[in-house]
Design a protein around this motif. Structure first.
Motif, mmCIF file in Angstrom:
data_model
loop_
_atom_site.group_PDB
_atom_site.id
_atom_site.type_symbol
_atom_site.label_atom_id
_atom_site.label_comp_id
_atom_site.label_asym_id
_atom_site.label_seq_id
_atom_site.Cartn_x
_atom_site.Cartn_y
_atom_site.Cartn_z
ATOM 1 N N SER A 108 0.836 -1.200 0.000
ATOM 2 C CA SER A 108 0.000 0.000 0.000
ATOM 3 C C SER A 108 0.873 1.252 0.000
ATOM 4 O O SER A 108 2.108 1.187 0.082
ATOM 5 C CB SER A 108 -0.895 -0.005 1.239
ATOM 6 O OG SER A 108 -0.132 0.300 2.403
ATOM 7 N N ASP A 109 0.199 2.418 -0.049
ATOM 8 C CA ASP A 109 0.944 3.678 -0.042
ATOM 9 C C ASP A 109 1.485 4.031 1.340
ATOM 10 O O ASP A 109 2.106 5.079 1.519
ATOM 11 C CB ASP A 109 0.085 4.821 -0.597
ATOM 12 C CG ASP A 109 -1.231 4.994 0.155
ATOM 13 O OD1 ASP A 109 -1.406 4.372 1.225
ATOM 14 O OD2 ASP A 109 -2.089 5.758 -0.328
ATOM 15 N N ARG A 110 1.280 3.151 2.321
ATOM 16 C CA ARG A 110 1.903 3.336 3.633
ATOM 17 C C ARG A 110 3.334 2.801 3.651
ATOM 18 O O ARG A 110 4.023 2.934 4.644
ATOM 19 C CB ARG A 110 1.092 2.635 4.717
ATOM 20 C CG ARG A 110 -0.252 3.269 5.022
ATOM 21 C CD ARG A 110 -0.785 2.762 6.344
ATOM 22 N NE ARG A 110 0.131 3.067 7.442
ATOM 23 C CZ ARG A 110 0.076 2.504 8.643
ATOM 24 N NH1 ARG A 110 -0.825 1.572 8.889
ATOM 25 N NH2 ARG A 110 0.918 2.848 9.588
ATOM 26 N N THR A 111 3.753 2.200 2.554
ATOM 27 C CA THR A 111 5.095 1.644 2.470
ATOM 28 C C THR A 111 5.959 2.502 1.542
ATOM 29 O O THR A 111 5.475 3.434 0.883
ATOM 30 C CB THR A 111 5.070 0.207 1.931
ATOM 31 O OG1 THR A 111 4.729 0.235 0.533
ATOM 32 C CG2 THR A 111 4.037 -0.634 2.679
ATOM 33 N N PRO A 114 4.929 1.477 -2.772
ATOM 34 C CA PRO A 114 3.513 1.270 -3.104
ATOM 35 C C PRO A 114 3.347 0.760 -4.529
ATOM 36 O O PRO A 114 4.024 1.203 -5.455
ATOM 37 C CB PRO A 114 2.921 2.680 -2.938
ATOM 38 C CG PRO A 114 4.074 3.611 -3.113
ATOM 39 C CD PRO A 114 5.246 2.901 -2.526
ATOM 40 N N PRO A 164 7.264 4.358 7.583
ATOM 41 C CA PRO A 164 5.975 4.957 7.200
ATOM 42 C C PRO A 164 5.551 6.122 8.098
ATOM 43 O O PRO A 164 4.836 7.013 7.647
ATOM 44 C CB PRO A 164 5.011 3.775 7.316
ATOM 45 C CG PRO A 164 5.854 2.584 7.024
ATOM 46 C CD PRO A 164 7.184 2.885 7.658
ATOM 47 N N ASN A 165 6.001 6.121 9.381
ATOM 48 C CA ASN A 165 5.660 7.228 10.279
ATOM 49 C C ASN A 165 6.637 8.392 10.159
ATOM 50 O O ASN A 165 6.607 9.323 10.966
ATOM 51 C CB ASN A 165 5.600 6.752 11.730
ATOM 52 C CG ASN A 165 6.932 6.188 12.215
ATOM 53 O OD1 ASN A 165 7.939 6.236 11.510
ATOM 54 N ND2 ASN A 165 6.933 5.646 13.428
ATOM 55 N N ARG A 166 7.537 8.319 9.143
ATOM 56 C CA ARG A 166 8.500 9.373 8.803
ATOM 57 C C ARG A 166 9.711 9.429 9.735
ATOM 58 O O ARG A 166 10.566 10.304 9.587
ATOM 59 C CB ARG A 166 7.837 10.764 8.747
ATOM 60 C CG ARG A 166 6.592 10.853 7.882
ATOM 61 C CD ARG A 166 6.884 10.371 6.478
ATOM 62 N NE ARG A 166 7.872 11.193 5.792
ATOM 63 C CZ ARG A 166 8.521 10.810 4.694
ATOM 64 N NH1 ARG A 166 8.314 9.606 4.182
ATOM 65 N NH2 ARG A 166 9.408 11.615 4.131
ATOM 66 N N GLY A 194 -6.229 -0.596 5.887
ATOM 67 C CA GLY A 194 -5.500 0.573 6.360
ATOM 68 C C GLY A 194 -4.065 0.278 6.740
ATOM 69 O O GLY A 194 -3.365 1.145 7.260
ATOM 70 N N GLY A 195 -3.604 -0.948 6.461
ATOM 71 C CA GLY A 195 -2.241 -1.327 6.797
ATOM 72 C C GLY A 195 -1.318 -1.236 5.598
ATOM 73 O O GLY A 195 -1.511 -0.411 4.700
ATOM 74 N N THR A 196 -0.328 -2.104 5.562
ATOM 75 C CA THR A 196 0.675 -2.058 4.496
ATOM 76 C C THR A 196 0.293 -2.886 3.277
ATOM 77 O O THR A 196 1.017 -2.891 2.293
ATOM 78 C CB THR A 196 2.032 -2.542 5.030
ATOM 79 O OG1 THR A 196 1.890 -3.862 5.557
ATOM 80 C CG2 THR A 196 2.549 -1.615 6.129
ATOM 81 N N ALA A 198 -2.347 -3.475 0.241
ATOM 82 C CA ALA A 198 -3.433 -2.847 -0.514
ATOM 83 C C ALA A 198 -4.330 -3.867 -1.181
ATOM 84 O O ALA A 198 -5.535 -3.640 -1.333
ATOM 85 C CB ALA A 198 -2.848 -1.915 -1.576
#
Length: 236
Positions: A108-111, A114, A164-166, A194-196, A198
């Protein structure tokens, strides 16, 4: 995590070492005079895991290997004195096969990657064994219930980059890789929204190279998939 080397399965250890931050089990074994033939077992629960590997003596000069270096994410600027947070992550992943093909999960775009595809799996929770972690993760990421058949590989990477949390991390990924089969494959469903992950899908074996893979997943598939597909039912 401990690394235990034996020359024959069930034999006495010829070495025992600790996989410290940034270390690679293959390099540890080599510097002690051995090459790893194959992993045998991953026992215990996180963070107190033991990886037993079958080894043979290589008889070469272990000092000839170049020093292992950390990769740094392109564009990451540490000139402001930022000190990366040191993190070692133990994880379990699987090459999961069925009559429907190869199970794959899309990042996902949390990684940091993506849209690329990888193998199902993820971090080993405290008190959890690697095999338990894989079964849980496959259920969360794809809604499947596989049967684990064997431990086939261990893979490590070490780099500095943004999580992912910067947060800037000095990150050491240790991946324990299993082969598994799914006797009753169903349409994949991502339950961990909502995780990693998609998306998840069964890919026909003959078409697996047509999707973009993460580098680590592609390496594992190129190394193991041909052998593993001989033991699963034909696609139908």
């Amino acid at each position: 995590m401990r690394i235990i080397g034996v020359e024959v399965a069930g034999g006495a250890p010829v070495f025992t070492g600790t996989l410290s931050h940034g270390a690679d089990p293959h390099r540890i074994a080599w510097e002690l005079g051995f090459r790893i033939i194959r992993p045998l077992s991953a026992t215990g629960s996180a963070p107190d895991l033991s990886l037993t590997v079958q080894v043979s003596r290589h008889g070469r000069d272990a000092t000839l290997q170049p020093p292992r270096t950390r990769a740094v994410d392109p564009g990451l600027d540490l000139s402001d004195g930022t000190e990366p947070v040191v993190r070692q992550r133990l994880a379990a992943y699987g090459i999961v096969l069925s009559s429907r093909g190869l199970l794959a999960t899309q990042f996902s775009d949390r990684t940091a990657v993506p849209g690329l595809w990888g193998l199902p799996g993820g971090g080993i929770d405290p008190g959890e064994s690697p095999s338990q972690a894989l079964l849980r993760e496959v259920g969360e990421e794809a809604g499947q219930e596989p049967d684990i058949s064997q431990l086939i590989d261990v893979q490590t990477d070490h780099w500095i980059g943004r999580a992912p949390n910067r947060v800037v991390e000095d990150f050491h990924a240790v991946r324990i890789i299993y082969a598994a089969t799914c006797p009753e494959p169903t349409d994949p469903v991502v339950h961990d929204q909502g995780g990693t992950t998609a998306a998840a899908a069964w890919l026909p074996i003959g078409q697996w190279m047509r999707v973009p893979w993460s580098s680590g997943a592609r390496t594992l598939l190129e190394r193991h998939l041909r052998t593993l597909t001989r033991t699963v039912p034909a696609e139908g």
